[in-house]
Design a protein around this motif. Sequence first.
Motif, PDB file in Angstrom:
ATOM      1  N   GLY A   1      -8.209   3.441   1.133  1.00  0.00           N
ATOM      2  CA  GLY A   1      -7.487   3.789   2.358  1.00  0.00           C
ATOM      3  C   GLY A   1      -6.072   3.149   2.127  1.00  0.00           C
ATOM      4  O   GLY A   1      -5.005   3.813   2.685  1.00  0.00           O
ATOM      5  N   HIS A   2      -5.933   1.989   1.290  1.00  0.00           N
ATOM      6  CA  HIS A   2      -4.516   1.531   1.406  1.00  0.00           C
ATOM      7  C   HIS A   2      -3.571   2.113   0.787  1.00  0.00           C
ATOM      8  O   HIS A   2      -2.427   2.250   1.070  1.00  0.00           O
TER       9      HIS A   2
ATOM     10  N   HIS B   1      -4.434   5.754  -0.601  1.00  0.00           N
ATOM     11  CA  HIS B   1      -4.571   7.119  -0.429  1.00  0.00           C
ATOM     12  C   HIS B   1      -5.015   7.614   0.861  1.00  0.00           C
ATOM     13  O   HIS B   1      -5.655   6.521   1.572  1.00  0.00           O
ATOM     14  N   PRO B   2      -5.192   8.632   1.305  1.00  0.00           N
ATOM     15  CA  PRO B   2      -5.948   9.034   2.522  1.00  0.00           C
ATOM     16  C   PRO B   2      -7.154   8.400   2.587  1.00  0.00           C
ATOM     17  O   PRO B   2      -7.910   8.490   1.509  1.00  0.00           O
ATOM     18  N   GLY B   3      -7.729   7.716   3.850  1.00  0.00           N
ATOM     19  CA  GLY B   3      -8.824   7.228   3.839  1.00  0.00           C
ATOM     20  C   GLY B   3      -8.555   5.792   4.775  1.00  0.00           C
ATOM     21  O   GLY B   3      -7.735   6.043   5.626  1.00  0.00           O
ATOM     22  N   GLY B   4      -9.536   4.775   4.664  1.00  0.00           N
ATOM     23  CA  GLY B   4      -9.394   3.708   5.521  1.00  0.00           C
ATOM     24  C   GLY B   4     -10.531   3.399   6.382  1.00  0.00           C
ATOM     25  O   GLY B   4     -11.555   4.113   5.957  1.00  0.00           O
ATOM     26  N   GLY B   5     -10.475   2.280   7.012  1.00  0.00           N
ATOM     27  CA  GLY B   5     -11.711   1.676   7.688  1.00  0.00           C
ATOM     28  C   GLY B   5     -12.365   2.687   8.769  1.00  0.00           C
ATOM     29  O   GLY B   5     -13.520   2.823   8.843  1.00  0.00           O
TER      30      GLY B   5
ATOM     31  N   GLY C   1       0.905  -1.197   0.006  1.00  0.00           N
ATOM     32  CA  GLY C   1      -0.190  -0.174   0.241  1.00  0.00           C
ATOM     33  C   GLY C   1       0.783   1.193  -0.186  1.00  0.00           C
ATOM     34  O   GLY C   1       2.062   1.318   0.479  1.00  0.00           O
ATOM     35  N   ARG C   2       0.276   2.366  -0.812  1.00  0.00           N
ATOM     36  CA  ARG C   2       1.103   3.441  -0.480  1.00  0.00           C
ATOM     37  C   ARG C   2       0.989   4.398   0.508  1.00  0.00           C
ATOM     38  O   ARG C   2       1.521   5.443   0.687  1.00  0.00           O
TER      39      ARG C   2
ATOM     40  N   ILE D   1       0.541   1.005   8.260  1.00  0.00           N
ATOM     41  CA  ILE D   1       1.074   0.694   9.756  1.00  0.00           C
ATOM     42  C   ILE D   1      -0.248   0.361  10.459  1.00  0.00           C
ATOM     43  O   ILE D   1      -0.182  -0.629  11.366  1.00  0.00           O
ATOM     44  N   LEU D   2      -1.504   1.157  10.094  1.00  0.00           N
ATOM     45  CA  LEU D   2      -2.557   0.829  11.040  1.00  0.00           C
ATOM     46  C   LEU D   2      -3.001  -0.644  10.896  1.00  0.00           C
ATOM     47  O   LEU D   2      -3.449  -1.471  11.864  1.00  0.00           O
ATOM     48  N   VAL D   3      -3.326  -1.390   9.727  1.00  0.00           N
ATOM     49  CA  VAL D   3      -3.869  -2.687   9.507  1.00  0.00           C
ATOM     50  C   VAL D   3      -2.927  -3.421   9.137  1.00  0.00           C
ATOM     51  O   VAL D   3      -3.246  -4.806   9.068  1.00  0.00           O
ATOM     52  N   ASP D   4      -1.515  -3.166   8.966  1.00  0.00           N
ATOM     53  CA  ASP D   4      -0.451  -4.288   8.595  1.00  0.00           C
ATOM     54  C   ASP D   4       0.527  -4.468   9.661  1.00  0.00           C
ATOM     55  O   ASP D   4       0.635  -5.321  10.560  1.00  0.00           O
ATOM     56  N   PHE D   5       1.353  -3.436   9.734  1.00  0.00           N
ATOM     57  CA  PHE D   5       2.392  -3.576  10.605  1.00  0.00           C
ATOM     58  C   PHE D   5       2.186  -3.471  12.066  1.00  0.00           C
ATOM     59  O   PHE D   5       2.886  -4.398  12.735  1.00  0.00           O
ATOM     60  N   ARG D   6       1.107  -2.579  12.375  1.00  0.00           N
ATOM     61  CA  ARG D   6       0.977  -2.759  13.898  1.00  0.00           C
ATOM     62  C   ARG D   6      -0.714  -3.007  14.143  1.00  0.00           C
ATOM     63  O   ARG D   6      -1.300  -2.347  14.923  1.00  0.00           O
TER      64      ARG D   6
END
Lengths: 795, 180
Positions: free
Chosen positions: B28-29, B31-35, A751-752, A758-763
């Motif tokens: 989100g993955h 660009h800015p965004g996410g769950g 992911g870029r 970091i939130l969903v994978d590394f940590r």
Amino acid sequence: MRRKVLNVISYEKTRDTFTNEAFLMFLAILAGLLFAFAAPFLYRWLGRWVYVPMALLPFCIFLYLLSLAPAVLAGSPLGEVQKWAPSLGINLHFYLDGLSLLFALLITGFGTLIMVYAGGYLKGNSLLGRFYLYLTLFMTAMLGLVLSGNLISLFIFWELTSISSYLLIGFGHEQESSRNSALQALLVTGLGGLALMAGLILVGMAGETYTLSELLTRGDMVTSHALYLPALVLVLLGAFTKSAQFPFHFWLPNAMAAPTPVSAYLHSATMVKAGVYLLARLTPVMGGTEVWQYTLMIVGGITTLLGAWLALQHSDLKAILAYTTISALGLLVTMTGIGTAPALEAMLVFLLAHALYKGTLFLVAGNVDHATGTRDIKQLYGLARSIRPTAIAALLAGFSMAGVLPFFGFIGKELVYEAVLEESPLRWMLFAVSFFSGMVFVAVALLIGFRIFWGRSQLSTPLQHPDKALLYLPPVVLSLVGLLFGLLPGLLATPILRRAAQAMLGEEQVFELALWHGFNLVLGLSLLTIALGYVVYRFSGSLQSHANRFERLYLFGPDKLYQHAVKGLITGATKITATIQNGYLRNYIVTIVITHILLLALSLWKDGPALEMSYRLEQLSDIRLYELVLILLVIPALIFLFQSRSRLTSIAIMGIIGYSIALFYILFGAPDVAATQLLIETLTVVIFVLILHKLPAFQYLTHARERYKYVLVSIAFGAAMTYIILLVKQYPLDSPLKAYYGENSYLLGQGRNIVNVILVDFRALDTLGEIVVLAVAAVGIVAMLKLRMQKGGKP
Amino acid sequence: MKTLILSVAIKLLIPVFIVFSLYTLFRGHNHPGGGFIGGLIGAIAFVFHTMTHGPQQTVDTFLKVNLYGYPRQPNQSRSLYLMRMMRVNVWRRRRKARQPNLNEKMIRLEPIYIIATGLLLAASSGVVGLMFGHPYMHAFWADFYIPILGKPGTPILFDIGVYLLVIGVVLKITFVMSEE
């Protein structure tokens, strides 16, 4: 079947796989857990026949252990490792030598009989399924405890026995007394368990391993270590609370609130002996020093005397048995403390003998209680006519307890006297202690085994129901086993006891148990014990009638102390809670903030670097126009916030401040944070609006000066945080993490957006924790608003 | 709060909100965004609906499914019965709903279930790694690429879990606050 023969010393390697034996041992524990939790369903399905599968389980394990016995008796302990938390040195490790085998056989063999007995004793009880759950759970825990080859897993099983014992004592939970007793047992043994954990960790540190087989060879290392003394104190605390040694003995008589099968199983034969097991197990590791010897001898001696003395003053069958159990446990601890080879042998023989006859007597007491509805010996007479099988069992067990010739108890007593009379500085005191307890045992044996059944009387206590096979078979079997062991001591008991003694003493023991030692001093003493015991028995009635003279002494006993402590704890906790949890949000926040500021100030004052203000002031001239605009937006808003007298205005202004901060985030390149901040601000405002009209009218209850106090705290907090952040920025942050995340975000995380990767994978684990907190918070809000408690009532 | 403009607008805007929140979630993955942000956007739609129409209306409109049914006739085959039940519930809903002899069975989607689903999804997305001998939360990615949604992988599952959980939490809080 492949057997892995272990050499104790070279046992270093830990293996990933199980051999057959260890796998089966693991399976036995697992099956125990499975059966335990299946018990309620089995009960629903099988009804009163539920005891059949529940008794088959311990019986199968018993047979399986017997099949392992030849290998163990040949002198090679079996053991296997399943890695659990290898980084901490904690493994699910099973270790079977003579000592564990003795205990394991005792637990499963006795367990089989108890399971059958409980089926008869609690027949018709709607909670029978639950009872079997607890009982099987306990049995499994106890089995795990004695089979554990690792200190930490031993401790875990140890705690499990405390918990299941709590559930079993509190089985009759409708009665307050049984709830209190259960709690007392849990608190006392739990406290000891806590000490034990610390003690075992210290032992592990001193011996540099938690593995038992390795520790057993490192006794010198442990005893000469600086941590030996604290470790010893803590371990002994654990063992003494579990085995009801003075001054922790008081929980055991209270634990008699449990149904009789439980008393027989947990509180005479198995669980209370866990402390003795631990002491025996750790004898090669921690024993042999003077501290160990004298502590055990003195505490054990006091317990022996106290238990014997108190046993004479009660007229409740179970209470008498409980106090004699305490006395016997004290004797076992004393023997362990003496630590010579004859003493340890005597300890083992006496342990086995005690388990057999005391278990029988408890079951007999249960039968009597069940059949007549009373346990008071003053109201029981002539029962041999009505419940003859039970009476026979009681007679046999009584003979064994009194130490009469062809019974196993006789051998036990002979060996105890022999061991005590060996050369030792305390020999006469120890002899007096064991002689006194022996006398009381004779008296109690006559009282329970003889008088209530066979005593001369025209009448017999009326029965509520005749003797039932399920109820009288287990005690009869047990008492016959006691007789058999006594008649054939060399054949049945010697091999296993030899190996058990070897486990404690380190080298192979050659001793033969024999019934007849010839005419010597010890035999004379035995006879004298019986004679004097008879005298005590004759006077036991008048002793009991004088029992209430000592009541005032008990006001200062440990039981009362415990009750005061518990009461004090509750009042203290109530007071502290009332002070800390005063219900005003502002007070909580102020407390948290002030603590935070103080801690920050403390650490900065002690060794914090100073902030270079001049360099920072120069930077002020570079300020951009849009930054200035935002600051000009926030500061007036803040001032206005302090002046506002309406909630709506306050919320709106808070919104302005929040959005301005979001703008800051955008300006400094954190779009994710900015978006979150914007959304949260929106939500906050909306939720506030939702509940706004439900709140009472806004008014200032506090004095204006109070408000300035809060303003001051806020300013201090803001200043402190600003200072910290400026200080942090003063030093370049060269952490490899930033570069690592930057590089690997796309390569590994695919992911870029680094923040999200970091939130969903590394940590991700951290995020998982956070969302769990979020979910719990939601549940908490529901609980607080929906299930609001009525004053003084339940929701 | 009764404002006509907002209450009409929010009805029309809810699908837009949902679509946009899903878009934010999946983008989100890269660009800015996410769950978390996506969940907040999705929740805000419902919160506004609750604000203008009241919580009961929101639940009735979005979080409740009415199933219609009637007792099985004697001698009616099971498959025929199931098919008729399906027909009643799927494409003849409106008309059948007015018939009095139909029993109504309500399935209500509690926000707490959404929270639980989200938590389960997030927690179990890490188990995949465990099953293949990797540490918990080890990420697995597919090799292909789906337009708009991006590359599927276990972290995306985790993100969806977060999304659901956030929606559930906000909804639950809103309902509790406004129901009182």
